[in-house]
Motif scaffolding. Structure first.
Motif, PDB file in Angstrom:
ATOM      1  N   LEU A 107       0.808  -1.256   0.208  1.00  0.00           N
ATOM      2  CA  LEU A 107      -0.238  -0.036   0.090  1.00  0.00           C
ATOM      3  C   LEU A 107       0.793   1.220   0.101  1.00  0.00           C
ATOM      4  O   LEU A 107       1.844   1.316   0.977  1.00  0.00           O
ATOM      5  CB  LEU A 107      -0.925   0.014   1.148  1.00  0.00           C
ATOM      6  CG  LEU A 107      -1.902   1.184   1.203  1.00  0.00           C
ATOM      7  CD1 LEU A 107      -3.095   0.945   0.291  1.00  0.00           C
ATOM      8  CD2 LEU A 107      -2.481   1.304   2.624  1.00  0.00           C
ATOM      9  N   THR A 108       0.786   1.970  -1.022  1.00  0.00           N
ATOM     10  CA  THR A 108       1.474   3.266  -1.049  1.00  0.00           C
ATOM     11  C   THR A 108       0.807   4.304  -0.257  1.00  0.00           C
ATOM     12  O   THR A 108      -0.344   4.398  -0.404  1.00  0.00           O
ATOM     13  CB  THR A 108       1.738   3.874  -2.499  1.00  0.00           C
ATOM     14  OG1 THR A 108       2.198   2.839  -3.410  1.00  0.00           O
ATOM     15  CG2 THR A 108       2.399   5.327  -2.608  1.00  0.00           C
ATOM     16  N   ILE A 109       1.516   5.030   0.568  1.00  0.00           N
ATOM     17  CA  ILE A 109       1.093   5.965   1.513  1.00  0.00           C
ATOM     18  C   ILE A 109       1.997   7.251   1.353  1.00  0.00           C
ATOM     19  O   ILE A 109       3.106   7.225   1.631  1.00  0.00           O
ATOM     20  CB  ILE A 109       0.780   5.669   2.927  1.00  0.00           C
ATOM     21  CG1 ILE A 109       0.026   4.439   3.096  1.00  0.00           C
ATOM     22  CG2 ILE A 109       0.531   6.729   3.662  1.00  0.00           C
ATOM     23  CD1 ILE A 109       0.029   3.800   4.506  1.00  0.00           C
ATOM     24  N   ALA A 110       1.707   8.378   1.204  1.00  0.00           N
ATOM     25  CA  ALA A 110       2.216   9.567   1.067  1.00  0.00           C
ATOM     26  C   ALA A 110       3.171   9.757   2.245  1.00  0.00           C
ATOM     27  O   ALA A 110       2.640   9.495   3.663  1.00  0.00           O
ATOM     28  CB  ALA A 110       1.376  10.893   1.022  1.00  0.00           C
ATOM     29  N   GLU A 111       4.472   9.853   2.178  1.00  0.00           N
ATOM     30  CA  GLU A 111       5.195  10.084   3.152  1.00  0.00           C
ATOM     31  C   GLU A 111       4.898  10.875   4.359  1.00  0.00           C
ATOM     32  O   GLU A 111       4.998  10.297   5.589  1.00  0.00           O
ATOM     33  CB  GLU A 111       6.702  10.467   2.687  1.00  0.00           C
ATOM     34  CG  GLU A 111       7.765  10.542   3.745  1.00  0.00           C
ATOM     35  CD  GLU A 111       9.038  11.108   3.029  1.00  0.00           C
ATOM     36  OE1 GLU A 111      10.124  10.691   3.681  1.00  0.00           O
ATOM     37  OE2 GLU A 111       9.169  11.583   1.845  1.00  0.00           O
ATOM     38  N   ASP A 112       4.265  12.055   4.354  1.00  0.00           N
ATOM     39  CA  ASP A 112       3.953  12.837   5.477  1.00  0.00           C
ATOM     40  C   ASP A 112       2.753  12.220   6.040  1.00  0.00           C
ATOM     41  O   ASP A 112       2.834  12.520   7.524  1.00  0.00           O
ATOM     42  CB  ASP A 112       3.539  14.242   4.861  1.00  0.00           C
ATOM     43  CG  ASP A 112       2.216  14.203   3.784  1.00  0.00           C
ATOM     44  OD1 ASP A 112       2.438  13.496   2.886  1.00  0.00           O
ATOM     45  OD2 ASP A 112       1.194  15.042   3.873  1.00  0.00           O
ATOM     46  N   LEU A 113       1.952  11.427   5.617  1.00  0.00           N
ATOM     47  CA  LEU A 113       0.854  10.747   6.436  1.00  0.00           C
ATOM     48  C   LEU A 113       1.450   9.521   7.036  1.00  0.00           C
ATOM     49  O   LEU A 113       1.142   9.428   8.194  1.00  0.00           O
ATOM     50  CB  LEU A 113      -0.157  10.123   5.376  1.00  0.00           C
ATOM     51  CG  LEU A 113      -0.774  11.248   4.371  1.00  0.00           C
ATOM     52  CD1 LEU A 113      -1.988  10.685   3.905  1.00  0.00           C
ATOM     53  CD2 LEU A 113      -1.532  12.130   5.537  1.00  0.00           C
ATOM     54  N   PHE A 150      -7.396  -6.722   4.848  1.00  0.00           N
ATOM     55  CA  PHE A 150      -6.059  -7.467   3.951  1.00  0.00           C
ATOM     56  C   PHE A 150      -4.730  -6.973   4.559  1.00  0.00           C
ATOM     57  O   PHE A 150      -4.955  -5.840   5.496  1.00  0.00           O
ATOM     58  CB  PHE A 150      -6.276  -7.301   2.509  1.00  0.00           C
ATOM     59  CG  PHE A 150      -6.042  -5.800   1.956  1.00  0.00           C
ATOM     60  CD1 PHE A 150      -5.040  -4.932   2.054  1.00  0.00           C
ATOM     61  CD2 PHE A 150      -7.322  -4.963   2.038  1.00  0.00           C
ATOM     62  CE1 PHE A 150      -5.004  -3.585   1.714  1.00  0.00           C
ATOM     63  CE2 PHE A 150      -7.193  -3.832   1.540  1.00  0.00           C
ATOM     64  CZ  PHE A 150      -6.144  -3.081   1.314  1.00  0.00           C
ATOM     65  N   GLU A 151      -3.966  -7.753   4.839  1.00  0.00           N
ATOM     66  CA  GLU A 151      -2.570  -7.412   5.095  1.00  0.00           C
ATOM     67  C   GLU A 151      -1.932  -7.098   4.272  1.00  0.00           C
ATOM     68  O   GLU A 151      -1.611  -7.890   3.142  1.00  0.00           O
ATOM     69  CB  GLU A 151      -2.039  -8.599   6.144  1.00  0.00           C
ATOM     70  CG  GLU A 151      -2.799  -8.722   7.413  1.00  0.00           C
ATOM     71  CD  GLU A 151      -2.081  -9.814   8.230  1.00  0.00           C
ATOM     72  OE1 GLU A 151      -2.519  -9.743   9.422  1.00  0.00           O
ATOM     73  OE2 GLU A 151      -1.184 -10.589   7.930  1.00  0.00           O
ATOM     74  N   THR A 152      -0.714  -6.331   4.245  1.00  0.00           N
ATOM     75  CA  THR A 152       0.290  -6.016   3.319  1.00  0.00           C
ATOM     76  C   THR A 152       1.330  -5.223   4.065  1.00  0.00           C
ATOM     77  O   THR A 152       1.384  -5.268   5.505  1.00  0.00           O
ATOM     78  CB  THR A 152      -0.407  -5.189   2.159  1.00  0.00           C
ATOM     79  OG1 THR A 152       0.638  -5.113   1.186  1.00  0.00           O
ATOM     80  CG2 THR A 152      -0.806  -3.750   2.517  1.00  0.00           C
ATOM     81  N   TYR A 153       2.135  -4.413   3.441  1.00  0.00           N
ATOM     82  CA  TYR A 153       3.132  -3.718   4.010  1.00  0.00           C
ATOM     83  C   TYR A 153       3.073  -2.292   3.226  1.00  0.00           C
ATOM     84  O   TYR A 153       2.405  -1.942   2.203  1.00  0.00           O
ATOM     85  CB  TYR A 153       4.408  -4.214   3.852  1.00  0.00           C
ATOM     86  CG  TYR A 153       4.728  -4.411   2.404  1.00  0.00           C
ATOM     87  CD1 TYR A 153       5.804  -3.531   1.779  1.00  0.00           C
ATOM     88  CD2 TYR A 153       4.759  -5.564   1.778  1.00  0.00           C
ATOM     89  CE1 TYR A 153       6.347  -3.725   0.510  1.00  0.00           C
ATOM     90  CE2 TYR A 153       5.062  -5.740   0.521  1.00  0.00           C
ATOM     91  CZ  TYR A 153       5.849  -4.664  -0.116  1.00  0.00           C
ATOM     92  OH  TYR A 153       6.111  -4.853  -1.439  1.00  0.00           O
ATOM     93  N   VAL A 154       3.907  -1.293   4.030  1.00  0.00           N
ATOM     94  CA  VAL A 154       3.811   0.072   3.493  1.00  0.00           C
ATOM     95  C   VAL A 154       4.976   0.360   2.611  1.00  0.00           C
ATOM     96  O   VAL A 154       6.029   0.000   3.018  1.00  0.00           O
ATOM     97  CB  VAL A 154       3.746   1.157   4.737  1.00  0.00           C
ATOM     98  CG1 VAL A 154       3.750   2.552   4.450  1.00  0.00           C
ATOM     99  CG2 VAL A 154       2.562   0.506   5.404  1.00  0.00           C
TER     100      VAL A 154
END
Length: 118
Positions: free
Chosen positions: A26-32, A55-59
């Motif tokens: 899962l892509t998450i904006a760095e500031d978030l 679901f499980e994944t990683y950032v």
């Protein structure tokens, strides 16, 4: 004894896109990520408020300030742009610390901007 507790949560994150061809995450904006205390490649549990999928994944880190929340790989089948996610990470703490434990929680609004911190 160790207790498994909520470490951090991003509540009401709006999916901005998906990429089936990426191998997963899962892509998450760095500031978030920073506001929620998430680390690159950290394991997360996601729940989709629109369809009930969990679901499980990683950032992985997205561009700072972009508001990106992108479902990648198999996770792209768990939602679509516009869906709202709850993104959670967990940690283990000593039972003595558990009584005073407080997770980091951010709530997102329009364009995935932080509207509250709890």
């Amino acid at each position: 004894m160790l207790v498994h507790l909520l470490k951090s949560k991003i509540h009401r994150a709006q999916v901005t896109g998906g990429s089936l061809d990426y191998e997963g995450s899962l892509t998450i904006a760095e500031d978030l990520m920073e506001a929620a205390g998430l680390h690159p490649y950290e394991k997360i549990l996601c729940s989709n408020m629109a369809n009930g999928a969990r679901f499980e994944t990683y950032v992985i880190k997205g561009p700072r300030g972009s508001g990106q929340i992108v479902l990648n790989g198999a996770a792209a089948h768990c939602g679509k742009a516009g869906d709202r996610l709850t993104i959670m990470s967990f940690t283990e703490v000593d039972a003595a610390q558990a009584a005073d434990w407080h997770p980091t929680v951010i709530v997102l609004g329009e364009n995935n901007r932080i509207v509250a911190r709890k």
